[in-house]
Design an enzyme around this catalytic site. Structure first.
Site, PDB file in Angstrom:
ATOM      1  N   ASP A  24      12.909 -47.799 -18.294  1.00  0.00           N
ATOM      2  CA  ASP A  24      14.572 -47.638 -17.882  1.00  0.00           C
ATOM      3  C   ASP A  24      16.181 -48.361 -17.739  1.00  0.00           C
ATOM      4  OD1 ASP A  24      16.202 -45.574 -16.313  1.00  0.00           O
ATOM      5  OD2 ASP A  24      14.954 -45.884 -14.043  1.00  0.00           O
ATOM      6  N   HIS A  41      20.302 -47.103 -25.455  1.00  0.00           N
ATOM      7  CA  HIS A  41      19.149 -47.053 -26.029  1.00  0.00           C
ATOM      8  C   HIS A  41      18.789 -47.636 -27.579  1.00  0.00           C
ATOM      9  CE1 HIS A  41      18.705 -43.958 -23.125  1.00  0.00           C
ATOM     10  NE2 HIS A  41      19.880 -42.876 -23.219  1.00  0.00           N
ATOM     11  N   LEU A 135      -3.553 -52.730 -32.244  1.00  0.00           N
ATOM     12  CA  LEU A 135      -3.217 -52.461 -31.284  1.00  0.00           C
ATOM     13  C   LEU A 135      -2.451 -51.252 -31.363  1.00  0.00           C
ATOM     14  CD1 LEU A 135      -1.027 -53.116 -28.750  1.00  0.00           C
ATOM     15  CD2 LEU A 135       1.046 -53.000 -29.551  1.00  0.00           C
TER      16      LEU A 135
END
Ligand code: FPP
Length: 255
Positions: A24, A41, A135
């Protein structure tokens, strides 16, 4: 439902195996600089790329990030379109690099509302990295915790399977990885915002004012250090937990 992710190695003691992040603060980062929100973003994608590298370096096995929530459709059309474009662009730019580093991509979320072009991008990235096991990177896209519980319950109802904690966990969109050990939220808000509602029952929470585009290795390490000092009790007393008494089967499922 994706096949289980079997990581090539376990993290060192005290390092969480599965980290989740609510990324956020992109909008505020951009607004502070008089830039359009989408610029925030874009910088968020760079912060994500660095965080993936840090997780690889620290031998975290799974990283789950909230990239587009089921409620983000309520944002201005320009921002929604920008996020879709950014996803497609980020995939074409990053997948070869992620593939090289042993990262396996998954995109938990509701694909029925996404364009054919976006769905194609997600499917191609998942297929392209399916052989990797260092991962698991779960990019939750058009994801909501309530949606996940409902779709899991529907799936069980369709198959006639009994609804138990175990079967419902296995029917969620994150069933290929264990529940998150640590959930980080950047940007200063103190809420879960419909992220991993089912999976975070026993997750340690960490909140920071750092805006997501500013998140870096030092910020991740602060969260990991904080986590390493937590006593995870799973319903036991502090004494039982310190003595290493075994958990009962129901609690172990969330561990
Ligand atoms: C919340 O910040 C962030 C989002 C809704 C999107 C998160 C996306 C990224 C970090 C980029 C990675 C995405 C893709 C597509 C790979 P906010 O906009 O709510 O910030 P604010 O609270 O400051 O307004």
């Amino acid at each position: 439902m994706a096949s289980p992710f079997l990581p090539s190695s376990q993290p060192p003691k005290g390092v969480p195996s599965h980290v989740a992040i609510v990324m956020d603060g992109n909008g505020r980062w951009a607004q502070k600089r008089w830039l359009p929100r989408v610029a925030g973003h874009k910088r968020g994608v760079d912060a994500l790329q660095k965080t993936v590298q840090c997780c690889l370096d620290r031998r975290v096995s799974a990283l789950t990030v909230f990239a587009f929530s089921s409620e983000n459709w309520n944002r201005p059309t320009e921002e929604v379109t920008g996020l879709m474009e950014l996803l497609v662009m980020a995939l074409s730019r990053e997948v070869p690099n992620l593939k090289k580093h042993g990262v396996r991509l998954y995109f938990p979320g509701n694909r029925s509302q996404l364009s054919a072009r976006v769905v194609q991008g997600l499917e191609a990235a998942e297929a392209d990295t399916a052989g990797n096991n260092r991962l698991a990177l779960n990019v939750c896209f058009n994801y909501g915790g309530r949606w996940d519980v409902v779709q899991a319950a529907r799936r069980l109802a369709q198959t006639g399977r009994e609804i138990t904690e175990q079967s419902l966990s296995e029917a969620t969109a994150l069933s290929h990885v264990g529940d998150p050990d640590l959930l980080i939220r950047t940007g200063g808000e103190l809420r879960i915002s419909n992220f991993l509602l089912w999976q975070s029952a026993y997750t340690e929470l960490y909140f920071t004012d750092c805006l997501w585009p500013d998140f870096d290795a030092a910020e991740l390490d602060k969260a990991l250090t904080d986590f390493s000092g937590r006593q995870r009790r799973f319903g036991q007393t502090a004494e039982q937990s310190a003595a290493g008494e075994p958990l009962d089967a129901a609690e172990q499922r969330h561990a």
